[in-house]
Design an enzyme around this catalytic site. Sequence first.
Site, PDB file in Angstrom:
ATOM      1  N   ARG A 248     -54.361 -12.694   8.352  1.00  0.00           N
ATOM      2  CA  ARG A 248     -55.041 -13.711   8.556  1.00  0.00           C
ATOM      3  C   ARG A 248     -54.758 -14.936   9.173  1.00  0.00           C
ATOM      4  O   ARG A 248     -56.202 -15.826   9.688  1.00  0.00           O
ATOM      5  CB  ARG A 248     -55.440 -14.055   6.925  1.00  0.00           C
ATOM      6  CG  ARG A 248     -56.326 -12.688   6.301  1.00  0.00           C
ATOM      7  CD  ARG A 248     -56.229 -12.982   5.197  1.00  0.00           C
ATOM      8  NE  ARG A 248     -56.115 -11.638   4.104  1.00  0.00           N
ATOM      9  CZ  ARG A 248     -55.885 -12.092   2.130  1.00  0.00           C
ATOM     10  NH1 ARG A 248     -55.730 -13.205   2.206  1.00  0.00           N
ATOM     11  NH2 ARG A 248     -56.518 -11.353   1.867  1.00  0.00           N
TER      12      ARG A 248
ATOM     13  N   HIS B 265     -52.600   2.004   9.107  1.00  0.00           N
ATOM     14  CA  HIS B 265     -54.999   1.696   8.852  1.00  0.00           C
ATOM     15  C   HIS B 265     -54.881   0.772   8.286  1.00  0.00           C
ATOM     16  O   HIS B 265     -55.873   1.059   7.894  1.00  0.00           O
ATOM     17  CB  HIS B 265     -55.019   3.216   8.401  1.00  0.00           C
ATOM     18  CG  HIS B 265     -55.934   3.515   9.711  1.00  0.00           C
ATOM     19  ND1 HIS B 265     -56.547   4.265  11.099  1.00  0.00           N
ATOM     20  CD2 HIS B 265     -57.618   3.466   9.529  1.00  0.00           C
ATOM     21  CE1 HIS B 265     -57.650   4.808  11.010  1.00  0.00           C
ATOM     22  NE2 HIS B 265     -57.818   4.532  10.823  1.00  0.00           N
TER      23      HIS B 265
ATOM     24  N   GLY C 105     -57.984  -6.425  13.810  1.00  0.00           N
ATOM     25  CA  GLY C 105     -59.172  -5.665  13.191  1.00  0.00           C
ATOM     26  C   GLY C 105     -60.907  -6.744  12.385  1.00  0.00           C
ATOM     27  O   GLY C 105     -60.985  -6.705  12.601  1.00  0.00           O
TER      28      GLY C 105
ATOM     29  N   LYS D   8     -50.331   5.067  18.124  1.00  0.00           N
ATOM     30  CA  LYS D   8     -50.322   4.678  16.959  1.00  0.00           C
ATOM     31  C   LYS D   8     -50.823   5.367  15.237  1.00  0.00           C
ATOM     32  O   LYS D   8     -51.238   5.846  14.825  1.00  0.00           O
ATOM     33  CB  LYS D   8     -51.840   3.693  16.560  1.00  0.00           C
ATOM     34  CG  LYS D   8     -53.138   2.737  15.648  1.00  0.00           C
ATOM     35  CD  LYS D   8     -53.912   2.045  16.292  1.00  0.00           C
ATOM     36  CE  LYS D   8     -54.676   1.522  15.182  1.00  0.00           C
ATOM     37  NZ  LYS D   8     -54.324   1.678  13.844  1.00  0.00           N
TER      38      LYS D   8
ATOM     39  N   ARG E 234     -56.377   1.887   4.609  1.00  0.00           N
ATOM     40  CA  ARG E 234     -58.028   2.420   4.794  1.00  0.00           C
ATOM     41  C   ARG E 234     -57.049   4.013   4.240  1.00  0.00           C
ATOM     42  O   ARG E 234     -58.273   4.490   4.627  1.00  0.00           O
ATOM     43  CB  ARG E 234     -58.324   1.987   5.638  1.00  0.00           C
ATOM     44  CG  ARG E 234     -58.356   1.062   5.654  1.00  0.00           C
ATOM     45  CD  ARG E 234     -59.873   0.506   7.260  1.00  0.00           C
ATOM     46  NE  ARG E 234     -61.636   1.102   6.995  1.00  0.00           N
ATOM     47  CZ  ARG E 234     -61.800   0.886   6.637  1.00  0.00           C
ATOM     48  NH1 ARG E 234     -61.976   0.075   5.521  1.00  0.00           N
ATOM     49  NH2 ARG E 234     -63.123   1.693   7.118  1.00  0.00           N
TER      50      ARG E 234
ATOM     51  N   GLY F 269     -64.784   1.009  14.239  1.00  0.00           N
ATOM     52  CA  GLY F 269     -65.344   1.853  14.473  1.00  0.00           C
ATOM     53  C   GLY F 269     -67.117   1.552  14.663  1.00  0.00           C
ATOM     54  O   GLY F 269     -68.029   1.564  15.036  1.00  0.00           O
TER      55      GLY F 269
END
Length: 384
Positions: free
Chosen positions: A315, A280, A334, A256, A283, A81
Amino acid sequence: MPSRILNTDEMRLAAQRVLPRGMFEFIDRGTEGELALPAARAALDAVKFSPNVLVDVSRRDQSVELFGSRLPLPIIAAPTGLAGLMWYRGEIELARAAARAGIPFCVSTQSITSIGDIAAGAGGNLWFQLYILNDRAITETFVDAARAAGSDTLILTVDTSVSPKREYNTHNGFGIPMAANWRAALDFAMHPRWCLNVMGRYLAGLGMPSYAHYPDAFRRKITRAPLGDALRLADDVTWTEIAALRRRWPGRFIIKGILRCDDAQRALDCGADGIVVSNHGGRNLDSAIAPARALPEIAERLGDRLVILADGSVRRGSDVVKLLALGARAVLVGRSLLYGVAMGGCDGAGRVIEILRDEVDRTMAFMGCSSLAALDGDALARES
């Protein structure tokens, strides 16, 4: 410079230096006790390879088939976002990097650039990520905007029925809406590059950013709270409503936030074309099972009937290969891409994609694997 950065951890540290602390931690950290973040990382670290040697790997192919077409590498730019606050018009920059790499970019419901403007400014294969809000009519405008922009893939996020508790945002004086206070003001002042090159450019041109997909009557600057309850996340959504949305959406439909086999089966039953095994990014629900632990059982039971994607704590390119071997068809990335955008816009995000591509390639060579299409659980060491 992004070209001098050799891995995503270095990109993260570089982004930490240029971003205000509140903004960096907003994208970097988890929720509550932040147990899910290290657990997801530990789950990936625990996966071990069982390589073949003396295999001709001189022609390595990391392309994957997804929904009847081929991606040149098994990566999708995840919905995030705040990409537009990492860099001026950061969503367009990230979409350009994805388009150059030939991979999809998933536009967030809460982006500050509309999917129409992203399509005009970057092109490429744009997916759209949807949250269902209390006001279902507003939610329908999001879906209509995605269709009008030519998106053929809708990702519905189903693991966020309420806002998570992220205490560090309060401690940092940072949040959405971005309220003016002394902590945030001092934080911004200590990061002049971001203030001038990102927020300064918005204020000098487009004005204070707002959530671009919201209807005009509800669109407010990111410094102001949303109007009433209409824009709150809906907490009364059921599978019946999801099935109705599936019937309304003509393109590919992905759900998702799946971590259980029974929910994966329900997604299939309501007409989903695919799912994303995801918590998520650690988070939302702290102590949620790591995607790498949930993925194998879901893939074993439903992998021949659903396109299964995954994300979580990626990573290295070797992490991507691990998730593919565990049963994912492709992997969403992300945070690492956000670090790249913060460091160099399109070039920074492109550098992250380049790093991951190179590491996937090297992992394949060491594994004795010439094609990701042939990768399966046999590439992993068996637990004793």
